[in-house]
Design a protein around this motif. Sequence first.
Motif, PDB file in Angstrom:
ATOM      1  N   THR A   1       0.854  -1.189   0.000  1.00  0.00           N
ATOM      2  CA  THR A   1       0.000   0.000   0.000  1.00  0.00           C
ATOM      3  C   THR A   1       0.885   1.232   0.000  1.00  0.00           C
ATOM      4  N   VAL A   2       0.775   2.015  -1.049  1.00  0.00           N
ATOM      5  CA  VAL A   2       1.553   3.234  -1.183  1.00  0.00           C
ATOM      6  C   VAL A   2       0.565   4.355  -1.477  1.00  0.00           C
ATOM      7  N   PRO A   3       0.213   5.189  -0.468  1.00  0.00           N
ATOM      8  CA  PRO A   3      -0.755   6.261  -0.737  1.00  0.00           C
ATOM      9  C   PRO A   3      -0.228   7.196  -1.821  1.00  0.00           C
ATOM     10  N   PRO A   4      -1.117   7.726  -2.652  1.00  0.00           N
ATOM     11  CA  PRO A   4      -0.653   8.603  -3.734  1.00  0.00           C
ATOM     12  C   PRO A   4       0.104   9.829  -3.238  1.00  0.00           C
TER      13      PRO A   4
ATOM     14  N   ASP B   1      -8.897   6.703  10.310  1.00  0.00           N
ATOM     15  CA  ASP B   1      -9.812   6.509   9.199  1.00  0.00           C
ATOM     16  C   ASP B   1     -10.860   7.622   9.224  1.00  0.00           C
TER      17      ASP B   1
ATOM     18  N   ASP C   1       1.092  -3.966   4.221  1.00  0.00           N
ATOM     19  CA  ASP C   1      -0.043  -4.717   4.763  1.00  0.00           C
ATOM     20  C   ASP C   1      -0.376  -5.926   3.906  1.00  0.00           C
TER      21      ASP C   1
ATOM     22  N   GLY D   1      -7.937  -6.769   5.546  1.00  0.00           N
ATOM     23  CA  GLY D   1      -6.738  -6.473   6.319  1.00  0.00           C
ATOM     24  C   GLY D   1      -5.415  -6.743   5.645  1.00  0.00           C
ATOM     25  N   SER D   2      -5.385  -7.144   4.384  1.00  0.00           N
ATOM     26  CA  SER D   2      -4.085  -7.362   3.777  1.00  0.00           C
ATOM     27  C   SER D   2      -4.156  -7.184   2.270  1.00  0.00           C
ATOM     28  N   THR D   3      -3.523  -6.135   1.772  1.00  0.00           N
ATOM     29  CA  THR D   3      -3.448  -5.927   0.330  1.00  0.00           C
ATOM     30  C   THR D   3      -2.517  -6.951  -0.311  1.00  0.00           C
ATOM     31  N   SER D   4      -1.457  -7.326   0.453  1.00  0.00           N
ATOM     32  CA  SER D   4      -0.535  -8.325  -0.081  1.00  0.00           C
ATOM     33  C   SER D   4      -1.260  -9.612  -0.425  1.00  0.00           C
TER      34      SER D   4
ATOM     35  N   PRO E   1      -6.546   3.414  -5.070  1.00  0.00           N
ATOM     36  CA  PRO E   1      -5.572   4.417  -5.511  1.00  0.00           C
ATOM     37  C   PRO E   1      -4.190   4.204  -4.927  1.00  0.00           C
ATOM     38  N   SER E   2      -4.106   3.486  -3.797  1.00  0.00           N
ATOM     39  CA  SER E   2      -2.778   3.355  -3.200  1.00  0.00           C
ATOM     40  C   SER E   2      -2.225   1.940  -3.346  1.00  0.00           C
ATOM     41  N   LEU E   3      -2.539   1.313  -4.453  1.00  0.00           N
ATOM     42  CA  LEU E   3      -1.984  -0.017  -4.690  1.00  0.00           C
ATOM     43  C   LEU E   3      -0.489   0.100  -4.974  1.00  0.00           C
ATOM     44  N   GLY E   4       0.302  -0.706  -4.310  1.00  0.00           N
ATOM     45  CA  GLY E   4       1.747  -0.683  -4.513  1.00  0.00           C
ATOM     46  C   GLY E   4       2.110  -1.398  -5.801  1.00  0.00           C
TER      47      GLY E   4
ATOM     48  N   ARG F   1       7.816 -12.391   6.560  1.00  0.00           N
ATOM     49  CA  ARG F   1       6.550 -12.100   7.225  1.00  0.00           C
ATOM     50  C   ARG F   1       5.684 -13.343   7.201  1.00  0.00           C
TER      51      ARG F   1
END
Lengths: 566, 228
Positions: free
Chosen positions: A442-445, A480, A566, B58-61, B83-86, B184
């Motif tokens: 997760t990388v916020p813009p 949040d 995450d 709880g986990s994007t991975s 928008p904040s997908l790595g 992890r």
Amino acid sequence: MSVVTVVRRAVLWVPDWPAVAAMTEAGLGADAPAAVLHGRGLVAVSAAARAAGVRRGSTRRLAQRVCPELAILPYDEGRDSRLFEAVAAAAEQAVSGVEISRPGLMIVPSDGASRFHGSEEALAEALVSAVAEHAGVECAVGAADGLLAAVLAARSSELVPSGASRDYLAPAPIGSLALAAMERVQREEVERLTSVLTRLGIATLGDLAALPFGDVLARFGPVGVWAHRLASGEDLAPPVLRRSEEDIAVEHVFEDPAERIEQLVHIAKEAAAALDRALLDAGVRCGRVRITARTEKGQELERVWRTDVGTRAGAFARHMTDRVRWQLEGWLSGTAGSSDGGKGPEPSPLVSLGLVAEDVVPLGAEQSYLWGGVSGADSRAHRALERVQGLLGLEGVLAVAEQGGRSPRDRALLAPWGQEAPPARAIAHPWPGRIPDPPPATVPPVARPALVLDAGGSPVTISRRLAISAPPTWVRLEADASDERARAANRHPSEGHVGRVVGPVWDRPRPVESWAGPWPVSERWWSEDASRRAYVQVALRDGEDAVTAVLLAYGGGEWALEAVYD
Amino acid sequence: METAEARLARAREALAGVQRRVGTTRDRWEAPTLPLAPVLDQVLPQGLRRGQVVSVVGSTSLMLALAAAASESGSWTAAVGMPSLGVVAAARRGLDLARVALMPHPGAQAAAVAGACVDGMDVVLLGPRLALSDADRRRLASRARERGSVIVAEGPWSGAHASLTAVGSRWHGLGAGDGRLRGRELVVRVEERRGGLARMVTLPIEVDSSLRRGAPALAPVRSLGGAA
């Protein structure tokens, strides 16, 4: 090696073309001092600026010192070649075919054209006046046998008699070879060659031409051969003439302004079929289609769609019908943004529709895939994406790629789907100080604010020498937006707030389990977007068994949340 | 003391394990599956069935890991409202970025956009804050079933075929000011719509590449949880 017969050619040269093109686009007069800056040096200088003492290759600061009113314009290769089209079209008023070797330089085979005009002098006059009249640009024309002699002749507006090219070239300095290199890569190679030749004591083209051909080949390889042939006044290839063609376009004016898509479905189908027919009649197919429409209020809407469907069996017409319909639907509902990134147009009835085929290639010239065609799944996905682009606008759908960089955010490259992406930074470069793998999911813009506190509850700082004031013990992230409890807790007087809360709403403090860092990254110190930050990886304890790892950055006295693992 | 239910579940597990090993599963004819990364074998033993909805909390991975193997073997992936997908993380997990499209801010058009994606893409990742009503979600699920695409939704989704919740996570490699994040382990609670019992699965979702050679991957530990 095949020997090409030497072609007599006339060369039309526009001095300082990048500067002229940039000034035309910027709306500056031809007598304004201007220069085009690329990288660290000026690549082109206008005549007025040259008179004021500005030189090609000098730095911005030096140029501005000798000429403070100098307009510095950005470099844009696309603009140069786009605007040169107008010059080429003007020249085509006088001759039937031209070869554009590079923006600013074009070649005309002289034999036929000068017979038509009566003499080479008349041809040169006709070219200069046609370009001045139709494109509003001053140019110089020269003629000679062979490419290099003609290019040099154009720079001094000379007409070298037939057969005299070798003697004409002999006294020219060896550096003139670079003038015949039409691409940047080739030019770099030639510049390397000329610097070696200069150090060997070969200062003129005559010296180079006097060397035995075989020795030049053995010592310098293909570049040497290229240079030797040019210096001897020979030719490499006959000019490749471009054919000017009419745009293939379909225009449709509605009898009544259309407000609903139902009114337009039929028209979309007809327009697509008409374009298909026009393409087939011309024996070509196209890579892109520009859809334009005019609204009742006079607004011009325009969008380019990429298409890779062949013209067989009406597939193209069906494909285009969908695209045109989606585009019109988007425009009518006002959801499709305009192509220049602004807001979408106001929904308004449409009065006309136009389709223009671009990237036109002859039928049968298209490349097919090495292993079969596009699979069904691929074309299905493309259709879905184009459908979504019709809904959200061009910028609503992004293609992603990985590029080189240090922070996780810098390493992602996003561009609207179907558009040509800006060049990516090379991944293979070393990027010292890059945040080590694993990459965060997760990388916020944009970086979110964070608080890092030590055991006593005071903020942790990192000095310029990377000394951390105390081990981080607590971290507070932004809560949040929907978390009412955190909002309420933030309003509590114990948080130190009186009255209205400004700034971020902080979540509860979370204990730091372990951490690593600080890792300094100082980037682009020479530019305005310079950044100097220290990164810290922190594992936060969330519950008994749950640990969240985050990447925090410290810069300018503030902590920011860069990414969450995450 | 084991209850009868627990024993039955364990017996089913054992049978499923044998079937997996031998390669003859009873379910094979039911629906074609998309390839799944081997690390997720314990999470979705029957594979990533086409037409399913998987909700991940709880986990994007974990979401990326679900989509990775399919993308690698030629499937298309859309990420709607994330928008904040790595991007780099997605590439490292094995997604082929040439076949990934992001629609970060669908706004009010979320239902239409997600529907178009379900029509055309094989795996659709849905973000947590999408303007989707319950009716929209049901419609999307049935469209996915019809089209044979997989929806991986972040956040709870009532009626999901499988709900994966990251309940615990442990990181290795960080010290007090030294080291770096390396490995992890993620503890995932798996609830299946058919499966009755919730299972806890521990998976090594991040394995340090410098350690991956040599030492075998940590064996997943399973335990039986409470009733779903």
